[in-house]
Design a protein around this motif. Structure first.
Motif, mmCIF file in Angstrom:
data_model
loop_
_atom_site.group_PDB
_atom_site.id
_atom_site.type_symbol
_atom_site.label_atom_id
_atom_site.label_comp_id
_atom_site.label_asym_id
_atom_site.label_seq_id
_atom_site.Cartn_x
_atom_site.Cartn_y
_atom_site.Cartn_z
ATOM 1 N N GLN A 38 1.124 -1.414 0.042
ATOM 2 C CA GLN A 38 0.451 0.519 -0.250
ATOM 3 C C GLN A 38 0.686 1.244 0.004
ATOM 4 O O GLN A 38 1.465 0.904 0.247
ATOM 5 C CB GLN A 38 -1.246 -0.095 1.459
ATOM 6 N N LEU B 127 -6.898 4.468 -0.779
ATOM 7 C CA LEU B 127 -6.319 3.022 -0.994
ATOM 8 C C LEU B 127 -7.619 2.203 -1.810
ATOM 9 O O LEU B 127 -6.530 1.246 -2.184
ATOM 10 C CB LEU B 127 -6.335 2.278 0.563
ATOM 11 N N ASP C 46 -6.387 2.732 -5.278
ATOM 12 C CA ASP C 46 -5.350 2.293 -5.395
ATOM 13 C C ASP C 46 -5.565 0.409 -5.938
ATOM 14 O O ASP C 46 -5.342 0.708 -6.910
ATOM 15 C CB ASP C 46 -4.240 2.263 -4.932
ATOM 16 N N ALA D 102 -10.419 -1.094 3.214
ATOM 17 C CA ALA D 102 -9.851 -0.659 1.809
ATOM 18 C C ALA D 102 -10.809 -1.370 0.917
ATOM 19 O O ALA D 102 -11.463 -0.708 -0.393
ATOM 20 C CB ALA D 102 -8.606 -0.863 1.082
#
Length: 333
Positions: free
Chosen positions: A63, A82, A85, A110
């Protein structure tokens, strides 16, 4: 490396299964594993090998702010970012085929944030979710196993302590280079509920102390404000694994029970004498249940759960002579 839309380079590991001549035929399923707060992708290393041997492709990444990935701006250190991502990692390295999402602690938060808000992005490709030692909210009320009064003080002062450490990174650097028995005890107490090999304690210590103190501090607010309980209904049709240790003081068992209650197709597993980092403390238990979930994900899509469907509860007790209690549909965990 996968570079996000805000310029952060994320270190991604992709492990393909053995080819037909040397091992199981690839299943076509990709298992995507997200690590937790102050850890990195090494926390999943033991499950990776088991899943590969079962014929699955495995994707892990560090992460932002953790491991080998870039730190990024402090303002982007949020669970929601996150989740974004995760989407960008999937677009880059898993553009097609069935997917099982697995996460530990903050990593699971996340993926719940992402999948709950952007379920349409993966659609029928998303076959299941594994949620290890995590929470959908209420972490500001966790008492760390210290009792109501002391625990409340630790929760209240935690952000200030983390911020102070961030202003004096040399303290953490010295501790990283010259760890003390006290630091090892602190790591073991917060991470595990039973004795673990020294190599596991060292790996855990290295991951935690290897996280930049400023990153540790900047993620505290998003963890305390995290609340995605209302998003779980969008995931109710998915096979799921919700697993936790009975001695987890960071995301206590009641947090997992709350998640499982909203996921009718979940297997809710309680591991006795286990703490927060289950994948390293009892890797064989996590690997077994994760591999079983992966197989469920390859079965024909289940029909929508009936209104009365309830998760299956299992207790795993690894003490000599105890074995395992049989799963009970809708029973207490």
């Amino acid at each position: 490396m996968v570079t996000t839309d805000d310029g952060v380079a994320l270190a991604v590991d992709i492990d393909d299964p053995p080819g037909p001549a040397s091992g199981p035929r690839p299943s076509g399923l990709t298992v995507v594993l997200a690590h937790g707060y102050t850890l990195d992708s090494r926390s999943w290393t033991l499950q990776r090998s088991v899943l590969q041997e079962a014929g699955h492709r495995v994707v892990r990444w560090d992460q932002r702010g953790h491991g080998r990935s870039d730190i990024g701006e402090p303002a982007t250190h949020t669970i929601r970012r996150l989740g974004q991502d995760l989407r960008e990692v999937l677009d880059a390295v898993v553009p097609q085929g069935p997917v099982l999402l697995g996460g530990h602690s903050m990593g699971a938060m996340a993926l719940m944030s992402y999948a709950g808000r952007r379920r349409e992005h993966l659609g029928e490709r998303l076959r299941g979710m594994a949620l290890v030692s995590t929470s959908v909210g209420g972490l500001d009320a966790v008492r760390w196993g210290l009792g109501e009064r002391v625990g409340a003080v630790v929760t209240r002062t935690g952000p200030d302590v983390a911020a102070e450490l961030a202003r004096h990174p040399g303290w953490v650097d010295r501790l990283r280079r010259h760890p003390t028995p006290l630091s090892d005890v602190a790591v073991a107490t917060s991470s595990f509920g039973s004795r673990v090999p020294r190599s596991v304690r060292r790996l855990t210590r290295d991951m935690i102390l290897g996280t930049d103190p400023a990153v540790v501090a900047s993620f505290v607010p998003t963890l305390q404000q995290h609340d995605v309980a209302d998003l779980l209904d969008t995931l109710a049709d998915l096979p799921a694994l919700v697993i936790v240790g009975d001695r987890d003081v960071l995301t206590p068992p009641e947090h997992s029970a709350r998640i499982a209650a909203r996921l009718p197709l979940a297997e809710h597993v309680m591991v006795q004498r286990a703490g927060h980092i289950l994948m390293l403390e009892h890797p064989e238990v996590v690997s077994e249940h994760l591999a079983r979930l992966a197989q469920r994900c390859l079965d024909p899509a289940p029909a929508p759960p009936p209104r009365q469907a309830r998760p299956r509860h299992t207790v795993v007790d690894l003490r000599p002579g105890r074995g395992r209690r049989a799963p009970t549909p809708g029973g207490g965990g």
